[in-house]
Motif scaffolding. Structure first.
Motif, PDB file in Angstrom:
ATOM      1  N   UNK A 234       0.802  -1.219   0.000  1.00 13.04           N
ATOM      2  CA  UNK A 234       0.000   0.000   0.000  1.00 13.04           C
ATOM      3  C   UNK A 234       0.840   1.277   0.000  1.00 13.04           C
ATOM      4  N   UNK A 235       2.158   1.181  -0.030  1.00  6.88           N
ATOM      5  CA  UNK A 235       3.018   2.360  -0.053  1.00  6.88           C
ATOM      6  C   UNK A 235       2.739   3.185  -1.307  1.00  6.88           C
ATOM      7  N   UNK A 236       2.705   4.521  -1.162  1.00  6.97           N
ATOM      8  CA  UNK A 236       2.426   5.457  -2.255  1.00  6.97           C
ATOM      9  C   UNK A 236       1.050   5.223  -2.874  1.00  6.97           C
ATOM     10  N   UNK A 237       0.094   4.810  -2.053  1.00  9.11           N
ATOM     11  CA  UNK A 237      -1.257   4.560  -2.550  1.00  9.11           C
ATOM     12  C   UNK A 237      -2.262   5.374  -1.750  1.00  9.11           C
ATOM     13  N   UNK A 239      -6.711   5.074  -0.512  1.00  8.95           N
ATOM     14  CA  UNK A 239      -7.791   4.094  -0.423  1.00  8.95           C
ATOM     15  C   UNK A 239      -8.554   3.952  -1.738  1.00  8.95           C
ATOM     16  N   UNK A 240      -9.146   2.796  -1.913  1.00  8.13           N
ATOM     17  CA  UNK A 240      -9.888   2.542  -3.146  1.00  8.13           C
ATOM     18  C   UNK A 240     -11.150   3.386  -3.247  1.00  8.13           C
ATOM     19  N   UNK A 241     -11.609   3.997  -2.121  1.00  5.24           N
ATOM     20  CA  UNK A 241     -12.778   4.882  -2.177  1.00  5.24           C
ATOM     21  C   UNK A 241     -12.467   6.187  -2.889  1.00  5.24           C
ATOM     22  N   UNK A 253     -15.684  -5.156  -6.916  1.00  2.00           N
ATOM     23  CA  UNK A 253     -14.931  -4.039  -6.338  1.00  2.00           C
ATOM     24  C   UNK A 253     -13.437  -4.297  -6.494  1.00  2.00           C
ATOM     25  N   UNK A 254     -12.730  -3.294  -6.988  1.00  2.00           N
ATOM     26  CA  UNK A 254     -11.293  -3.396  -7.214  1.00  2.00           C
ATOM     27  C   UNK A 254     -10.577  -2.666  -6.082  1.00  2.00           C
ATOM     28  N   UNK A 255     -10.040  -3.412  -5.102  1.00  2.00           N
ATOM     29  CA  UNK A 255      -9.376  -2.816  -3.951  1.00  2.00           C
ATOM     30  C   UNK A 255      -8.005  -2.256  -4.290  1.00  2.00           C
ATOM     31  N   UNK A 256      -7.480  -2.550  -5.494  1.00  2.00           N
ATOM     32  CA  UNK A 256      -6.147  -2.097  -5.876  1.00  2.00           C
ATOM     33  C   UNK A 256      -6.197  -1.025  -6.966  1.00  2.00           C
ATOM     34  N   UNK A 257      -7.344  -0.388  -7.124  1.00  2.00           N
ATOM     35  CA  UNK A 257      -7.483   0.585  -8.210  1.00  2.00           C
ATOM     36  C   UNK A 257      -6.643   1.840  -7.977  1.00  2.00           C
ATOM     37  N   UNK A 258      -6.274   2.126  -6.704  1.00  2.00           N
ATOM     38  CA  UNK A 258      -5.514   3.341  -6.400  1.00  2.00           C
ATOM     39  C   UNK A 258      -4.085   3.040  -5.984  1.00  2.00           C
ATOM     40  N   UNK A 271      -6.654  10.789 -13.756  1.00  2.00           N
ATOM     41  CA  UNK A 271      -7.385   9.788 -14.543  1.00  2.00           C
ATOM     42  C   UNK A 271      -7.728   8.545 -13.732  1.00  2.00           C
ATOM     43  N   UNK A 272      -7.203   8.494 -12.500  1.00  2.00           N
ATOM     44  CA  UNK A 272      -7.411   7.299 -11.664  1.00  2.00           C
ATOM     45  C   UNK A 272      -8.234   7.619 -10.422  1.00  2.00           C
ATOM     46  N   UNK A 273      -7.881   8.711  -9.724  1.00  2.00           N
ATOM     47  CA  UNK A 273      -8.538   9.047  -8.456  1.00  2.00           C
ATOM     48  C   UNK A 273      -9.042  10.479  -8.503  1.00  2.00           C
ATOM     49  N   UNK A 274      -9.883  10.824  -7.519  1.00  2.00           N
ATOM     50  CA  UNK A 274     -10.348  12.205  -7.357  1.00  2.00           C
ATOM     51  C   UNK A 274      -9.222  13.025  -6.734  1.00  2.00           C
TER      52      UNK A 274
END
Length: 325
Positions: A234-237, A239-241, A253-258, A271-274
């Motif tokens: 989870x380093x440099x990530x 949450x998937x929310x 649900x993709x828990x690794x999307x972020x 393009x990936x997260x808010x």
């Protein structure tokens, strides 16, 4: 007149032979009285009737309580059902709080330390207070107990006073509310992985408001698990929310999307997260819900006022019956 008064008034504690023995001396005194003129009889009769019952025969007669009317009976049963409903709601909140504490094992062993900061403790306290006050209202309405009804009225008025005081404090400190909200969200970010309740709350806020972090998505670098120097996947990530599309193939649900979003630049990460933070979004949402919050507070005050008015009506209908010595 002593003989006739015995048939129209109710003696306190008199029954059977006791009543008849009480009337015999009075009747004998009437027989032994000498004959007088009609004028004297009329004057003595008028003078006797002018005296109140308590002065004519003190220590014998007591008032008869009036029978409650139809409206009073309806108020009594309505108050019982009213308090029964809130008793069930209070027990439900209490059960949810206790279940949450037991599910997280907050009540046992080494987890007693953070119990005071557990959000489930709020459900326990609210449920316990509501069920206690509502139980007093139910029993007071069912048994017409002045003591329980007074306790119910006092407790509801105390709760209403605390609610008004809290509202006034919030209104006076509305300018500091945003800073307090930011501090609370920062605490949630820091303890995101440690508290399941905080993690659920943060995820719901970020999904509903489509935001990430406090001011931007890079605020997640303060979390020891998401920091780029932290070990683990989870380093440099984030949450998937925070993801724009948290679903894989639209169904799972993709828990690794972020994962790795903090390594990207703002353009690529957008393009990936808010990218926007939640403080501004949450403040705008609260301002938009101000009318609903005021309406909810008004409904709560009306509910409490209705309970107090019904209890006061029952207290007014209760007439204590006392026996004079």
């Amino acid at each position: 007149m002593a003989l006739s008064r015995a048939w129209f008034s109710r003696p306190c504690g008199a029954a059977g032979s006791g009543e008849s023995t009480r009337l015999l001396p009075q009747a004998s005194r009437l027989v032994e009285l000498p004959y007088s003129s009609s004028d004297d009889d009329d004057s003595s009769l008028a003078g006797d009737m002018d005296l109140p019952v308590a002065e004519q025969d003190p220590g014998v007669w007591c008032p008869v309580p009036p029978k409650p009317g139809t409206f009073s009976q309806c108020v009594r049963y309505l108050a019982f059902l009213w308090n029964l409903l809130f008793l069930l709601l209070g027990l439900l909140a209490l059960a949810v709080g206790v279940w949450g504490l037991l599910a997280k094992r907050s009540l046992g062993g080494d987890r007693l330390a953070p119990l005071g900061s557990d959000p489930m403790l709020l459900f326990v306290l609210v449920g316990l207070g509501a069920s206690t006050v509502s139980l007093a209202g139910c029993l007071g309405a069912l048994r017409s107990s002045p003591c329980l009804l007074r306790f119910f009225v006092g407790a509801v008025l105390a709760f209403a006073g605390l609610e008004v005081l809290g509202g006034l404090l919030l209104l006076a400190a509305r300018h500091r509310l945003r800073d307090a909200l930011r501090d609370a969200l920062l605490l949630c970010l820091l303890r995101y992985q440690e508290e399941p309740d905080l993690r659920f709350l943060v995820d719901e806020v970020q999904r509903s408001l489509q935001c990430c972090g406090l001011r931007s998505y890079r605020d997640w670098e303060t979390n020891p698990y998401f920091n780029c120097s932290a070990p683990g996947a989870q380093a440099c990530s984030v949450p998937d929310s925070c993801c724009l599309d948290p679903w894989q193939n639209g169904t799972v649900a993709n828990a690794q999307c972020a994962f790795g979003a903090l390594r990207l630049g703002d353009v690529a990460a957008g393009t990936v997260v808010h990218l926007g933070g939640c403080v501004a979004q949450l403040s705008a949402w609260l301002r938009g819900q101000a009318g609903g919050i005021v309406a909810g507070a008004a409904v709560l005050v009306l509910v409490e006022a209705a309970g107090v008015l019904m209890a006061l009506k029952m207290l007014g209908d209760i007439m204590p019956v006392g026996v004079r010595d």
